[in-house]
Design a protein around this motif. Structure first.
Motif, PDB file in Angstrom:
ATOM      1  N   VAL A   2      24.249 -20.927  28.136  1.00 32.44           N
ATOM      2  CA  VAL A   2      23.446 -20.548  27.887  1.00 32.44           C
ATOM      3  C   VAL A   2      22.690 -20.345  29.165  1.00 32.44           C
ATOM      4  O   VAL A   2      23.074 -20.096  30.281  1.00 32.44           O
ATOM      5  N   TYR A  27      21.651 -20.298  22.633  1.00 28.00           N
ATOM      6  CA  TYR A  27      20.953 -21.810  23.004  1.00 28.00           C
ATOM      7  C   TYR A  27      21.725 -22.499  21.425  1.00 28.00           C
ATOM      8  O   TYR A  27      20.447 -21.860  20.451  1.00 28.00           O
ATOM      9  N   ILE A  31      14.922 -24.861  21.589  1.00 28.35           N
ATOM     10  CA  ILE A  31      15.043 -25.826  22.824  1.00 28.35           C
ATOM     11  C   ILE A  31      13.871 -26.505  22.828  1.00 28.35           C
ATOM     12  O   ILE A  31      12.665 -26.369  22.880  1.00 28.35           O
TER      13      ILE A  31
END
Length: 122
Positions: A2, A27, A31
């Motif tokens: 990430v 990612y 998130i």
């Protein structure tokens, strides 16, 4: 792995505005929580604002009414619009991401960090 990359810092006179951006890559999925922190020389990172996936936003009292945090969840981009900037807003601003569904203001709750971008208000 990430990666978080901030941009948009710079120097501005008191009363001016800046917009910071943070792009998150590598990612998987959405998130849950993202935030901005500020660090000044000799001090730790202090919480500025967070935004979760609802999105619900929270701000430290010092920036309420002046800063606006927003995010593009699909693109994993976080922004911080800073208005009416004051000299005490000066510092290195860090973007952070957390896999926790609940946003906390503790830096230790964020696993991923950008490299920081300098904001100087004079």
């Amino acid at each position: 792995h990430v990666q978080l990359v901030e941009s948009g810092g710079g120097s501005v006179q008191a009363g001016g505005s800046l917009e910071l951006s943070c792009v998150v890559s590598e990612y998987s999925g959405k998130i849950p929580c993202m935030g901005w922190f500020r660090q000044t020389t000799g001090n730790g990172r202090n919480w500025v604002a967070t935004i979760d996936s609802d999105p619900t936003t929270r701000y430290t009292d010092a920036v309420k009414g002046r800063f606006v945090v927003s995010r593009d969840i699909a693109k994993n981009i976080l922004t911080l619009q800073m208005n009416s900037l004051q000299p005490e807003d000066t510092g290195v601003y860090y973007c952070a991401a957390s896999s926790s569904r609940k946003c906390f203001s503790r830096p230790s709750s964020f696993a991923y960090w950008g490299q920081g971008t300098q904001v100087t208000v004079s």
